[in-house]
Design an enzyme around this catalytic site. Structure first.
Site, mmCIF file in Angstrom:
data_model
loop_
_atom_site.group_PDB
_atom_site.id
_atom_site.type_symbol
_atom_site.label_atom_id
_atom_site.label_comp_id
_atom_site.label_asym_id
_atom_site.label_seq_id
_atom_site.Cartn_x
_atom_site.Cartn_y
_atom_site.Cartn_z
ATOM 1 N N SER A 457 0.731 -1.424 -0.627
ATOM 2 C CA SER A 457 0.773 0.064 -0.113
ATOM 3 C C SER A 457 0.578 1.395 -0.207
ATOM 4 C CB SER A 457 -0.590 0.362 0.949
ATOM 5 O OG SER A 457 -1.672 1.163 1.648
ATOM 6 N N TYR A 470 -2.262 -0.651 10.390
ATOM 7 C CA TYR A 470 -2.239 -1.337 8.632
ATOM 8 C C TYR A 470 -1.082 -0.848 8.308
ATOM 9 C CZ TYR A 470 -4.185 -1.674 4.138
ATOM 10 O OH TYR A 470 -4.084 -0.884 2.489
#
Length: 586
Positions: A457, A470
């Site tokens: 990401s 995350y």
């Protein structure tokens, strides 16, 4: 491996040839022809693997090993080489078609054989030795219709062929071989090719073999390159293409285009002496190719490998490749599975939700590919081990693995519980570790390369106070990918990290917002989904970048403008990125 070797002498064209046989003579015959400056012993590892299913024949070509060494360059011309090969055929497999395999100069003369006496051969495997006539035509096309790419390829091959020019000089090559070149040659194999010395290779006769064998270059090279002939063959042919060959450019496979209607290509991340460095894949490919040419029975994995290797008009870029995608039930995973299916791949669509995995597989089949749904929890080590074993048993070793499954989690660090951290890391990091470890081991054992894609990401390099768990998991995936890429490069396995930015996928609708009650949780999910939807970047764009990363072997792919801007900012101004990280994106 079968170790029983039977030796005999065969009279060739005014020379005595040392011939070596293994396996049952009633089985189909495979004839292995060595190159320069080797002897039959370069094939030892390959021959041992083939002998259980084939009658394996090898011989020392004239000028090498225990065979005669005629003097005069004319005695090494193609006419004499073909007469020797015919004599070996008549002595070991009279009246029978054989499966011909050649390496280096053994392949060069084997091209001459399949083009001039094709009735003797059931199949042909060429390794690092093109047809000289094909090369001459290829070079002329590049020079008469020049483009920068064509000129670069021709120049590149000319540089790789430096030793050919040296061998045209009188006396110097012979003096070099006889005055001690054998030692440096053996060390070069160990260092440059990762081929350790062993009894038989390099041969003890190397000084004499090297000196005599220069006649091959002097008798044939200049004449064929100046006056190329029209050499065609209908013999089913596969070319094993070592992509790290220092002497033969992989681009030379294009020289065979138009001359060989039944052509297959088998690329492998290896150097010139691939029969020594990678005997397992070489023997397996010879077996598959010979079995198919003879109309034998192949396993589904072998059939798919042959379809993937075959060259034909209209062939899709991932024709018959096996691609495993986790988290394939929706979003980026589904788009990626469909992108590969559209390009001819057979897809394993794996997801925690079996219904969505089945739907992805159904969509892939409609695009013309084969697809198989599986339910899998990537965080479960035992389940992933069973999944990997099942895929291998039912479908074969994957060519591409996309570790895409992941979950979202947002909130302040102090609101994250230990269980929140465990859940995020189990799926986002350990799921990638399991997939990379299990399928990477299969790829390495198969020895034919492959590619692993890990979905990270933009959060991996863009810190945020609201994404501690995350972002940490994705940063770990990015670093893991970099480490894997370095570790697996020597085995021909590429690794790519994909770093999407704001992409409209279902992850926003299932993300956990820690520290928020049920009502607040749903409200934040709706707001996030609405914001991502307004961004308007769909998962199909990410899937296209994943396909491109596999085709071009790209290490890191930031997807979307904000992902690229974040990556640039992380490199140029980490301090500024730390200031942005303080913003409460919620």
């Amino acid at each position: 491996m079968s170790k029983e070797i039977r030796r005999r002498r065969v009279r060739g064209d005014e020379v005595d040839l040392a011939v070596y046989e293994q396996g049952d003579p009633s089985h189909p015959t495979v004839l292995l022809v060595h190159g320069y400056p080797d002897t039959h012993a370069v094939w030892d590892e390959v021959a041992g693997r083939l002998a259980a299913r084939f009658h394996v024949v090898r011989y020392d070509v004239r000028g090498a090993g225990a065979s005669s060494r005629p003097s005069g360059r004319e005695r090494y011309a193609f006419a004499h080489l073909m007469a020797d090969l015919r004599a070996v055929l008549e002595a070991t497999a009279p009246g029978r078609e054989v499966h011909l395999v050649g390496h280096d100069w053994g392949s060069i003369q084997s091209w001459e054989a399949v083009c001039t006496m094709p009735e003797r051969f059931a199949s042909f495997t060429s390794i690092s030795g093109p047809c000289l006539d094909h090369v001459a035509h290829w070079t002329r096309r590049n020079l008469t219709r020049p483009t920068p790419r064509r000129l670069a390829r021709s120049a590149g091959q000319a540089l790789r062929s430096w030793y050919i020019y040296l061998f045209q000089t009188p006396l110097l090559p012979e003096l070099m071989w006889r005055s001690g070149l054998s030692g440096p040659f053996g060390r070069a194999l160990e260092i440059g090719e990762r081929v350790p010395r062993r009894p038989g290779h390099p041969a003890r006769t190397l000084p004499r073999d090297g000196a005599a064998g220069v006649g091959l270059y002097r008798a044939n090279m200049a004449e064929r390159l100046r006056r190329p002939r029209d050499r065609r063959t209908d013999v089913p042919t596969q070319i094993i293409v070592p992509t790290r060959d220092l002497f033969v450019s992989p681009h030379l496979v294009g020289a065979a285009a138009g001359h060989v209607p039944h052509l297959s290509l088998r690329p492998i991340a290896a150097g010139h002496w691939v029969p020594r460095s990678h005997p397992g894949p070489v023997a397996r490919w010879i077996t598959e190719h010979a079995t198919a040419a003879a109309g034998g029975t192949l396993t589904p994995a072998e059939s798919r490998a042959l379809r993937r290797a075959r060259v034909r008009p209209g062939r899709r870029p991932f024709e018959a490749s096996l691609v495993v995608v986790t988290g394939a039930g929706g979003g980026i995973g589904r788009a990626t599975a469909l992108a590969f299916a559209e390009r001819g791949a057979e897809v394993i669509a794996a997801d925690l939700d079996p219904d969505t995995a089945r739907h992805t597989a159904d969509l892939a089949v409609r695009l013309g590919g084969a697809a198989h749904p599986y339910r899998i929890d990537v965080a479960d080590r035992a389940a992933m081990e069973e999944f990997a074993a099942t895929v291998r048993k039912r479908h074969g070793v994957p060519d591409v693995v996309v570790n895409n499954a992941g979950i979202g989690m947002a909130g302040a660090f102090l609101d994250h519980s230990a269980e929140d951290w465990r859940r995020v890391l189990d799926v986002n990091l350990w799921g990638v570790i399991h997939g990379s470890r299990l399928f990477g081991a299969q790829m390495a054992e198969r020895g034919e390369g492959g590619h692993i894609v890990n979905t990270a990401s933009a959060a991996a390099y863009t810190p945020s106070r609201m994404l501690p768990a995350y972002a940490t998991s994705k940063a770990a995936v990015l670093m893991l990918s970099e480490c894997l890429r370095a570790d697996l490069a020597g085995q021909g396995i590429g690794v790519s990290a994909i770093c999407p930015g704001v992409v409209d996928t279902g992850i926003t609708r299932t993300a956990t917002f820690v520290g928020a009650g049920p009502e607040k949780q749903e409200e934040r999910r709706r707001r996030a989904a609405r914001a991502y939807g307004l961004r308007g970047y769909g998962p199909e764009g990410v899937a296209e970048r994943i396909v491109a990363a596999v085709r071009e072997d790209i290490a890191l792919v930031p997807v979307t403008p904000e992902a690229r801007a974040g990556h640039l900012g992380a490199r140029l101004s980490p301090r500024l990125m730390r200031l942005f990280a303080r913003i409460d994106a919620g």
